[in-house]
Design an enzyme around this catalytic site. Structure first.
Site, short mmCIF file in Angstrom:
data_model
loop_
_atom_site.label_atom_id
_atom_site.label_comp_id
_atom_site.label_asym_id
_atom_site.label_seq_id
_atom_site.Cartn_x
_atom_site.Cartn_y
_atom_site.Cartn_z
N GLY A 1 119.10 77.53 -63.00
CA GLY A 1 118.93 77.83 -61.59
C GLY A 1 120.05 77.23 -60.79
CG ASN B 1 110.69 76.44 -65.84
OD1 ASN B 1 110.88 76.25 -67.03
ND2 ASN B 1 110.99 77.58 -65.27
N GLY B 2 108.48 78.15 -63.69
CA GLY B 2 107.59 79.23 -64.10
C GLY B 2 107.06 79.98 -62.90
CB CYS C 1 113.02 76.38 -62.10
SG CYS C 1 112.79 77.46 -60.69
CE1 TYR D 1 121.80 85.35 -69.35
CE2 TYR D 1 119.87 84.57 -68.16
CZ TYR D 1 121.21 84.89 -68.19
OH TYR D 1 121.96 84.71 -67.06
P1 AMP Z 1 122.00 93.31 -65.95
O1 AMP Z 1 123.42 93.19 -65.51
O2 AMP Z 1 121.06 93.45 -64.80
O3 AMP Z 1 121.77 94.37 -66.98
O4 AMP Z 1 121.59 91.93 -66.63
C1 AMP Z 1 121.99 91.66 -67.93
C2 AMP Z 1 122.89 90.47 -67.93
O5 AMP Z 1 122.27 89.36 -67.29
C3 AMP Z 1 123.17 90.10 -69.36
O6 AMP Z 1 124.55 89.85 -69.49
C4 AMP Z 1 122.33 88.84 -69.60
O7 AMP Z 1 123.12 87.85 -70.22
C5 AMP Z 1 121.85 88.40 -68.26
N1 AMP Z 1 120.37 88.34 -68.23
C6 AMP Z 1 119.52 88.88 -69.08
N2 AMP Z 1 118.25 88.66 -68.74
C7 AMP Z 1 118.27 87.93 -67.63
C8 AMP Z 1 117.27 87.38 -66.80
N3 AMP Z 1 116.00 87.55 -67.03
N4 AMP Z 1 117.69 86.65 -65.75
C9 AMP Z 1 118.97 86.49 -65.52
N5 AMP Z 1 119.95 87.00 -66.25
C10 AMP Z 1 119.63 87.72 -67.30
#
Ligand code: AMP
Length: 473
Positions: free
Chosen positions: A28, A103-104, A2, A243
């Site tokens: 978000g 946010n959180g 968020c 990220y």
């Molecule tokens: P995954 O496809 O589930 O392994 O998620 C990793 C991808 O999502 C990477 O390309 C990251 O850039 C992004 N990502 C990493 N951590 C998060 C997070 N906590 N929430 C949303 N996207 C994420």
């Protein structure tokens, strides 16, 4: 995650807030909302979808008069995506109107909710933010800030809040400073926002970060700061650097872009591999890949091209949508991939959905060898402070026995992660302080600054609350 934004005493409060939210869109994408007030009334507009699709038209902005506004971009980590869960929330309390954007994630929301429902509280949403309003409403203190402090002493977790009453704009950052919040200024109008990039879009000045455990109270011609909690060291979430935040933002005095580049530089120092090119999963892996290429002296190429008209993959909550989204979003740049030994960089692996698809894509494009390198350590512990990685059995690094197994599953010749030590070095710390780590890094280390107490509770106690999810308003 968020994004939150608030502005005090500006003639174009709603428009400025829409622009601020637009620049926080990466935090978000499910829904957005703005609440304004014009000294007589509060006005609220909430929509599912993107800010640019909903708050650019005059007819919506015209429904938001007044010089005071707060706004919110929603990424659901708690509560489902119904319009009634979309923030900012508004409530009429004994002392007047109140609007809040959060946010959180609260780590004791279930137990608080259970207690409040027991005492007769009526909840309109399934979001944990509404609990804060209920606690404020029930406080026996007389002035508003004291009521807010009363509520803050009962909640736990990672949170940044912007709160608007008829006379005040208030910003709050949790005692550990897990989630970010900054103070800016636009021609004398104070601003509170999640990230500095949203000050740039409107030409506002960055004043300072809100400190951990600090409450900033903005009233006519005065900004007051109070710190009601016992002083502890700030531990911002390292995931903001890895990220979540936009690379053109600054957090804790550090450029997010530079930190990500440093992750790549450290990674190249820790894990040496001969290859023809370095390429990145766009956009999240780009800065680390640039750092890696610089350090390893292997040329950086755009081996994958991203379609910018598709949102962040991860942000779509359902797994099927996420898988579909990854294919919509990226394509291999065949000419640059064919016959090459490739170092593929991303910022992190969560469920493994992204890297699995990307590796298939690069193999189909004729890559000779793929060595995957990740600019952060393996995520083995779930999050509970607002990052959407809540279940351990969905985390690839937690379900696979070791890194070799992960590499086999993804289909790469080798897989390496940045070490926790390397991560801290990249952040400019000599080492990770074991007693009070400089960052909230529980996803890698299991060291949770606030113990997620709801996890210990019997979930069946709360099943009575599940009726809320059946009403789709
Ligand atoms: P995954 O496809 O589930 O392994 O998620 C990793 C991808 O999502 C990477 O390309 C990251 O850039 C992004 N990502 C990493 N951590 C998060 C997070 N906590 N929430 C949303 N996207 C994420």
């Amino acid at each position: 995650m968020c994004g939150i934004f608030g502005i005090f005493d500006h003639n174009d409060a709603a428009t400025i807030t829409a622009l601020g939210l637009h620049s926080l869109q990466h935090r978000g994408q499910e829904a957005c909302g703005i609440v304004t007030h014009n000294e007589n009334n509060f006005y609220s507009e909430k929509r599912l979808g993107l800010v640019g699709d909903n708050f650019t038209k005059k007819d919506v902005i015209n429904k938001l008069p007044g010089k005071y506004a707060i706004g919110h971009n929603r990424y659901a980590t708690s509560g489902k995506t119904f319009l009634r869960n979309v923030q900012p929330f508004f409530a009429d309390l004994a002392g007047g109107g109140l609007s809040i954007a959060h946010n959180g994630n609260l780590t004791n929301s279930l137990s608080l909710r259970h207690k409040l429902v027991d005492k007769g509280a009526i909840f309109q949403s399934t979001s944990d933010t509404e609990i804060i309003i209920q606690l404020i409403a029930r406080s026996r203190r007389t002035n508003f800030v004291d009521k807010l402090i009363d509520a803050l002493f009962q909640i736990q977790g990672g949170y940044s809040l912007v709160v608007m009453t008829g006379k005040k704009l208030i910003g709050v950052r949790d005692p550990f400073g897990i989630r970010p919040l900054v103070l800016g200024d636009l021609d004398g109008s104070p601003i509170l926002t999640s990230e500095t990039c949203s000050l740039d879009i409107i030409g506002a000045k960055f004043i300072r970060e809100i400190e951990n455990g600090e409450i900033v109270i903005i009233t006519d011609n005065k900004i007051k700061s109070i710190k009601p909690f016992p002083e502890i060291k700030c531990r911002p979430d390292i995931f903001e650097y890895i990220y979540f935040s936009r690379p053109d933002s600054e957090l804790g005095g550090k450029s997010i872009y530079q930190c990500r580049k440093n992750f790549g530089i450290e990674l190249a120092t820790e894990s040496k591999t001969k290859a023809d090119i370095v390429t990145a999963v766009p956009d999240s892996g780009m800065p680390a890949a640039i750092g890696f290429a610089e350090q390893s002296k292997i040329p950086f190429e755009l081996g994958l091209i991203r379609n910018h008209y598709v949102g962040r993959t991860f942000i779509e909550p359902a797994q099927q949508v996420r898988q579909f989204g990854v294919r919509l979003k990226h394509n291999a740049n065949h000419n640059c991939i064919r016959g090459k030994k490739i170092i593929l960089i991303d910022d992190s692996i969560v469920r493994g959905t992204t890297c699995l698809k990307i590796v298939q894509m690069l193999n189909n494009a004729g890559a000779k060898e793929i060595h995957m390198k990740i600019g952060s350590p393996p995520i083995i512990h779930p999050d509970c402070y607002g990052v959407d990685t809540p279940k351990q059995d969905e985390l690839l690094a937690a379900v696979k026995k070791n890194i070799k197994d992960m590499a086999k599953f993804i289909g790469v010749k080798s897989l390496s992660f940045l070490s926790v030590e390397g991560l801290y070095r990249a952040m400019g710390c000599k080492k990770r302080n074991e007693d009070t780590p400089q960052f909230t890094d529980h996803c890698f280390t299991g060291d949770y600054p606030v113990v997620p107490i709801d996890k210990a509770l019997d979930k069946s106690k709360f099943d009575q609350l599940s009726f809320l999810s059946n009403v789709n308003i």
